[in-house]
Write a protein that holds these residues in place. Structure first.
Motif, PDB file in Angstrom:
ATOM      1  N   GLU A 418     -44.107 -45.538 -34.876  1.00 53.17           N
ATOM      2  CA  GLU A 418     -45.706 -45.847 -34.248  1.00 53.17           C
ATOM      3  C   GLU A 418     -45.531 -45.026 -32.842  1.00 53.17           C
ATOM      4  O   GLU A 418     -44.549 -45.025 -32.302  1.00 53.17           O
ATOM      5  CB  GLU A 418     -45.894 -47.330 -34.299  1.00 53.17           C
ATOM      6  N   GLU A 419     -46.678 -44.420 -32.567  1.00 51.85           N
ATOM      7  CA  GLU A 419     -46.717 -44.074 -31.296  1.00 51.85           C
ATOM      8  C   GLU A 419     -47.919 -44.671 -30.482  1.00 51.85           C
ATOM      9  O   GLU A 419     -49.196 -44.983 -31.053  1.00 51.85           O
ATOM     10  CB  GLU A 419     -47.051 -42.620 -31.200  1.00 51.85           C
ATOM     11  N   ILE A 441     -41.994 -46.069 -30.912  1.00 51.35           N
ATOM     12  CA  ILE A 441     -41.496 -47.353 -31.403  1.00 51.35           C
ATOM     13  C   ILE A 441     -41.175 -47.361 -32.844  1.00 51.35           C
ATOM     14  O   ILE A 441     -41.818 -46.798 -33.675  1.00 51.35           O
ATOM     15  CB  ILE A 441     -42.199 -48.630 -30.820  1.00 51.35           C
ATOM     16  N   PHE A 442     -40.248 -48.764 -33.172  1.00 52.04           N
ATOM     17  CA  PHE A 442     -40.008 -48.613 -34.644  1.00 52.04           C
ATOM     18  C   PHE A 442     -41.270 -49.242 -35.499  1.00 52.04           C
ATOM     19  O   PHE A 442     -42.068 -50.092 -34.686  1.00 52.04           O
ATOM     20  CB  PHE A 442     -38.758 -49.541 -34.714  1.00 52.04           C
ATOM     21  N   SER A 443     -41.621 -48.890 -36.545  1.00 52.46           N
ATOM     22  CA  SER A 443     -42.652 -49.207 -37.330  1.00 52.46           C
ATOM     23  C   SER A 443     -42.087 -50.444 -38.157  1.00 52.46           C
ATOM     24  O   SER A 443     -40.785 -50.904 -38.140  1.00 52.46           O
ATOM     25  CB  SER A 443     -43.255 -48.265 -38.373  1.00 52.46           C
ATOM     26  N   TRP A 514     -38.048 -48.871 -24.582  1.00 58.14           N
ATOM     27  CA  TRP A 514     -36.940 -47.971 -25.166  1.00 58.14           C
ATOM     28  C   TRP A 514     -37.797 -47.269 -26.204  1.00 58.14           C
ATOM     29  O   TRP A 514     -39.027 -47.531 -26.421  1.00 58.14           O
ATOM     30  CB  TRP A 514     -35.949 -48.863 -25.887  1.00 58.14           C
ATOM     31  N   MET A 515     -37.100 -45.928 -26.446  1.00 58.84           N
ATOM     32  CA  MET A 515     -37.788 -45.096 -27.269  1.00 58.84           C
ATOM     33  C   MET A 515     -36.992 -44.859 -28.495  1.00 58.84           C
ATOM     34  O   MET A 515     -35.963 -44.695 -28.533  1.00 58.84           O
ATOM     35  CB  MET A 515     -38.045 -43.742 -26.473  1.00 58.84           C
ATOM     36  N   GLU A 552     -50.925 -52.348 -34.559  1.00 59.87           N
ATOM     37  CA  GLU A 552     -50.737 -52.787 -33.142  1.00 59.87           C
ATOM     38  C   GLU A 552     -49.658 -53.775 -32.796  1.00 59.87           C
ATOM     39  O   GLU A 552     -49.037 -53.829 -32.001  1.00 59.87           O
ATOM     40  CB  GLU A 552     -51.927 -53.503 -32.623  1.00 59.87           C
ATOM     41  N   SER A 553     -49.333 -54.576 -33.807  1.00 58.31           N
ATOM     42  CA  SER A 553     -48.142 -55.490 -33.728  1.00 58.31           C
ATOM     43  C   SER A 553     -46.783 -54.807 -33.591  1.00 58.31           C
ATOM     44  O   SER A 553     -45.932 -55.764 -33.355  1.00 58.31           O
ATOM     45  CB  SER A 553     -48.302 -56.742 -34.814  1.00 58.31           C
ATOM     46  N   ALA A 554     -46.498 -53.780 -34.124  1.00 55.51           N
ATOM     47  CA  ALA A 554     -45.426 -53.094 -33.995  1.00 55.51           C
ATOM     48  C   ALA A 554     -44.667 -52.983 -32.774  1.00 55.51           C
ATOM     49  O   ALA A 554     -43.586 -53.154 -32.350  1.00 55.51           O
ATOM     50  CB  ALA A 554     -45.502 -51.754 -34.832  1.00 55.51           C
ATOM     51  N   LEU A 555     -45.568 -52.771 -31.756  1.00 58.19           N
ATOM     52  CA  LEU A 555     -45.249 -52.604 -30.218  1.00 58.19           C
ATOM     53  C   LEU A 555     -44.596 -53.636 -29.757  1.00 58.19           C
ATOM     54  O   LEU A 555     -43.358 -53.818 -29.390  1.00 58.19           O
ATOM     55  CB  LEU A 555     -46.406 -52.295 -29.479  1.00 58.19           C
ATOM     56  N   PRO A 556     -45.257 -55.077 -29.543  1.00 60.26           N
ATOM     57  CA  PRO A 556     -44.627 -56.246 -29.194  1.00 60.26           C
ATOM     58  C   PRO A 556     -43.522 -56.696 -30.012  1.00 60.26           C
ATOM     59  O   PRO A 556     -42.452 -57.354 -29.491  1.00 60.26           O
ATOM     60  CB  PRO A 556     -45.797 -57.318 -29.099  1.00 60.26           C
ATOM     61  N   ILE A 557     -43.548 -56.635 -31.271  1.00 58.17           N
ATOM     62  CA  ILE A 557     -42.431 -56.922 -32.200  1.00 58.17           C
ATOM     63  C   ILE A 557     -41.260 -56.111 -32.072  1.00 58.17           C
ATOM     64  O   ILE A 557     -40.081 -56.948 -31.708  1.00 58.17           O
ATOM     65  CB  ILE A 557     -43.004 -56.800 -33.754  1.00 58.17           C
TER      66      ILE A 557
END
Length: 634
Positions: A418-419, A441-443, A514-515, A552-557
């Motif tokens: 995800e970007e 970030i990881f999906s 992190w990327m 959207e939840s992929a970022l905080p997770i």
């Protein structure tokens, strides 16, 4: 003497000549007042066009200027002007200057020492700390010479308007500035400008007594211009006698300006038309940004054709045994395993080809390419038709794996990395001072990898928008210790700046994000820390109402699960930003071990940044007949 006149007649000759001269002068003076350039008893706001942000266009060659030439004022004119000026208010005289020809010039902010209020409506500043995925944020966004265009686009070095445009429309503004062309059809534009001014004066002229003929001519000229503009979009569609219409409109507009009208009425009408024009321009800007982002996220027609042609060819051709010959390597932890998520054939091919071409030893390399059901057979045929030295390539149908082994989880669809486009600013700073960052970030699909590859211990995860430029052998020799994920830290974004998305969970506010892109992951430590189990529990805390909220939840997770489990890689391992940042130096690109095209401007799209595409095209497969059949030439 014979020829001389009598003395009496000679005495009356002088006075008679003087009387004739006096009569002639008395007749001449009224004509001078009628046709001369004496200043009238009113003023108008002749503000320069640059104050409104409009571009100035030259006149037609066959249309002469209807305005009389400027001349030096006479003594009588100066006397009359001194009578008019004192009657004006003090503020008006401070902000305006009479020119030599009697016209009025509006002072700029620099001339008066005061700021001039903009005529446009104020823009609402964006919400601080915005972090939404590309698929959601971009589809619902609210965004001279060649060297000058590049300098303006690179690094947002333009004015505050361009920065705000970038905040609202994302990288669309960068692309539109970079590809800005000289405006054509200037005659059509001039017709529109004439109608703009005529509409502003018409209501005031129509109310004047004794100006019925002028009002009728002005209305007729407006109607003629509107009729022409309704049928002509470009200059080539204009009728042959358009020059006469333009000249007639100039004349009637000049006559309208010479009438004594209330400047406030004209000013209000101009502002009203300007506001409507700005609203219309803003609407088209948002629509263009939406279409731009839609084009970015939609597979190009040529790539879709390539996938379909390969799928059809797969079922027509004989099965290959190449993948079966490398089957013993797929679950053997002694080999170097690379995992790639992709739906794009060309993108996946470039990642694999660049990794293989820069590796000293290729016999111990295994690629696991996970794709969706739609592109599965096309991917299989492509990598069976094209060899990549001694590397083994395994194409896997991710959706089929989910259906067979993880049907109870409910995450059947494939999710690539995800970007997120993040806008960050201090609450005390204005909206134009916000900073734009792109974070990969990881999906959700990444968190199931240890359950899919149960026998593997260590893997390298590559995004499909990455180009490898050097041998990655030393990456495998890194000692991660107790860490799980080796990644490049991105301290341009701190967790404290994302607190509204991280919720009430515990986290280190000063910790860096992190990327993804190039990550080495220790599956053994992953299983010890039970990252997958924690992921499923944490997923239940977020209110998932649909596809958008799930992504959207992929970022905080991702940020919460890998707290204190990130092994920081050196920045030289990967250089990010090639999909949105215009000011990356060429020496930095050549020195990086890998290039990450994160952002909207992917290298396989026409919208990609041209200066960066050459590093991606270098590893593109060329000798493939299906690419020619589908006109694939990125």
């Amino acid at each position: 003497m014979k020829g001389s006149a009598p003395p009496a007649k000679r005495r009356w000759r002088g006075p008679s000549v003087a009387v004739l001269v006096l009569v002639f002068c008395s007749l001449l003076v009224p004509f001078a007042f009628l046709f001369g350039r004496f200043p009238a008893g009113y003023v108008t706001d002749e503000r320069p066009q640059k104050d409104f942000g409009f571009q100035s266009f030259g006149r037609l060659e066959d249309v002469k200027d209807s305005q009389p030439e400027a001349r030096q004022p006479s003594g009588d004119e100066n006397k009359m002007r001194t009578k008019i000026v004192p009657t004006l208010s003090k503020d008006f005289k401070e902000n305006n200057v009479f020119q030599a020809d009697g016209s009025l010039h509006k002072r700029s902010g620099n001339e008066t020492g005061k700021d001039v209020m903009p005529t446009s409506k104020p823009q609402v500043p964006p919400t601080p700390h915005i972090a939404t995925p590309k698929a959601v944020n971009d589809l619902h966004a609210n965004n001279g010479q060649k060297n000058n265009k590049k300098r303006t686009a690179k690094g947002f070095n333009g004015d505050d308007t361009e920065k705000y445009c970038q905040l609202e429309f994302g990288s669309y503004c960068l692309w539109s500035i970079e590809h800005k062309e000289v405006m054509k059809d200037s005659i059509v534009k001039r017709l529109k400008d004439q109608v703009f001014v005529a509409r502003a004066y018409y209501p005031s002229i129509a109310k004047l007594a004794g100006q019925e003929m002028l009002s009728r001519e002005l209305k007729q000229s407006i109607q003629e211009h509107e009729r022409v503009l309704s049928e002509a979009v470009v200059d080539a569609d204009l009728p042959p006698l358009i020059g006469e219409k333009i000249k007639r409109m100039d004349l009637v507009t000049a006559r309208s300006k010479s009438c004594t009208v209330d400047c406030n009425n004209v000013d209000k009408k101009l502002r009203q038309i300007l506001d409507l024009s700005e609203d219309e321009a803003h609407f088209h800007m948002k629509q263009s940004a939406f279409l731009y982002h839609l084009g970015v996220q939609t597979m190009p027609k040529s790539l879709h054709c390539l996938s379909m042609r390969l799928t059809v060819e797969y079922f027509k051709s004989q099965p290959f045994a190449l993948e079966h010959s490398h089957a013993f390597k797929f679950d053997n932890p002694k080999y170097r395993h690379y995992i790639i998520f992709s739906r794009n054939i060309l993108a996946a091919s470039v990642v694999i080809n660049s990794t293989v071409m820069n590796s000293e030893v290729t016999g111990n390399i295994v690629f696991h390419l996970l794709t969706d059901e739609q592109n599965y057979y096309a991917m299989k045929l492509w990598f069976e038709r094209n060899s990549y030295k001694e590397a083994a390539i395994r194409v896997m149908n991710y959706e089929e794996l989910m259906l067979k082994n993880f049907h109870n989880i409910g995450l059947r669809h494939l999710y690539v990395s995800e970007e997120f486009r993040i806008s960050i600013r201090n609450i005390d700073l204005p909206a134009t001072k916000m900073r734009i960052e792109y974070l990969s970030i990881f999906s959700h699909s990444h968190f199931l990898l240890p359950e899919i590859f149960k026998k593997l211990r260590r893997v390298v995860i590559l995004d499909d928008d990455v180009v490898v430029q050097n041998d990655l052998s030393t990456l495998w020799n890194l000692d991660l210790g107790e860490k799980v994920n080796g990644a490049v830290k991105f301290c341009g974004v701190k967790l404290d700046q994302l607190r509204m998305y991280l919720g009430k969970n515990f986290y280190d506010a000063k910790s860096c994000a992190w990327m993804s892109g190039l990550n080495i992951v220790n599956f053994e430590k992953w299983r010890e820390h039970n990252i997958t189990g924690k992921y499923l529990k944490l997923l239940q805390q977020f209110k998932i109402t649909g596809e958008a909220s799930l992504r959207e939840s992929a970022l905080p997770i991702s940020l919460l699960l890998f707290q204190n489990l990130i092994y920081p890689l050196d920045d030289r391992w990967t250089l990010s930003g090639l999909g949105y940042n215009y000011e990356i130096r060429e020496d930095a690109m050549k020195g990086a071990l890998s290039l990450h095209y994160n952002g909207n401007m992917k290298p396989w799209l026409e919208l990609g940044i041209p200066e960066y595409k050459k590093y991606w095209k270098k590893f593109l497969t060329r000798e493939e007949r299906f690419m020619d059949d589908c006109n694939v030439h990125p």
